[in-house]
Design an enzyme around this catalytic site. Sequence first.
Site, PDB file in Angstrom:
ATOM      1  N   ARG A  43      77.710  70.070 -26.635  1.00 40.65           N
ATOM      2  CA  ARG A  43      78.230  68.885 -25.954  1.00 40.65           C
ATOM      3  C   ARG A  43      78.766  67.829 -26.920  1.00 40.65           C
ATOM      4  O   ARG A  43      79.676  67.078 -26.566  1.00 40.65           O
ATOM      5  CB  ARG A  43      77.128  68.264 -25.078  1.00 40.65           C
ATOM      6  CG  ARG A  43      76.604  69.157 -23.955  1.00 40.65           C
ATOM      7  CD  ARG A  43      77.607  69.343 -22.833  1.00 40.65           C
ATOM      8  NE  ARG A  43      77.111  70.211 -21.783  1.00 40.65           N
ATOM      9  CZ  ARG A  43      76.395  69.807 -20.737  1.00 40.65           C
ATOM     10  NH1 ARG A  43      76.082  68.530 -20.601  1.00 40.65           N
ATOM     11  NH2 ARG A  43      75.993  70.673 -19.826  1.00 40.65           N
ATOM     12  N   ASP A 145      75.080  56.898 -10.443  1.00 35.17           N
ATOM     13  CA  ASP A 145      74.834  57.827 -11.536  1.00 35.17           C
ATOM     14  C   ASP A 145      74.786  57.016 -12.824  1.00 35.17           C
ATOM     15  O   ASP A 145      75.274  55.874 -12.876  1.00 35.17           O
ATOM     16  CB  ASP A 145      75.926  58.895 -11.608  1.00 35.17           C
ATOM     17  CG  ASP A 145      75.467  60.145 -12.347  1.00 35.17           C
ATOM     18  OD1 ASP A 145      74.995  61.093 -11.693  1.00 35.17           O
ATOM     19  OD2 ASP A 145      75.562  60.169 -13.590  1.00 35.17           O
TER      20      ASP A 145
END
Length: 276
Positions: A43, A145
């Site tokens: 990532r 979120d």
Amino acid sequence: MNSSIESMALDVSDQEMLLFQQLFREHIGLYLPFSKKALLCSRLSRRLGELSLCTLKEYHSLISLPHEEAERQRAIDLITTNETYFFREQKHFDALRDEILPQIDRRHPLKVWSAASSTGEEAYSIAMVLDDHRGQLPWSILASDISQRVLSFGRRALYPMVRGELIAPAYLSRYCLRGTGEYEGHFLVDQKIRKRVSFEQRNLLSLPADMDGQFDVVFLRNVIIYFDFPTKVDVLRSVVNKLRPGGWLIVGHSESLHGMPLELQMHAPSIYRRLP
């Protein structure tokens, strides 16, 4: 991307892993075990290349600086898992339609919180159910979120068709506009329900007190599995406080609240009610 940076990042040290464990736990409560070393590398390696940094330790030093909040948020966006689709875990939406909504006064301004909404599929799935069964009655959805990137995706409301494979044909034709030209293979959620959904950034570790007692239903699915036990309890206590007495909490099918001292009563597996 610089291939040497990519191969270097794949050899993350235990010390570097500990640094990122501590950072993500402090800021978002995420527990990142050593078994996730490969995920951390995959990532973040591209971002290291973009910044011409040579080690994960250098990147950690950068995002630990108080004034590097934007880059720290970018790291959070990169590391958090966001893959989802419409009507994931269908039984929850069936329960919302058949068991929960009939018990809530139709005159009551219904408020639902999609507390880990990712790119918005969950929130819009809820919106389709509410519009179908509440129509023009007052209802709204808060979709939240930790990641600004996925919130922007949700506000756009444009999805690949593969994300909507589980949308019932009647809902697909009623609430989804098929893309053409450059948007071929995508669909746009209809403005009729988009306007009832608001997307806001929320950190489950530090929820504002003005949310207390606001919500009739909270979906908190497939997120507490990323926390250690003490953090799970802290997050769930805070989220339960956001429910009105008698309100409903829905967690993921694979998530258990067993052994947690919470003001909840199980209604069905993964479905709970706040005690009056």
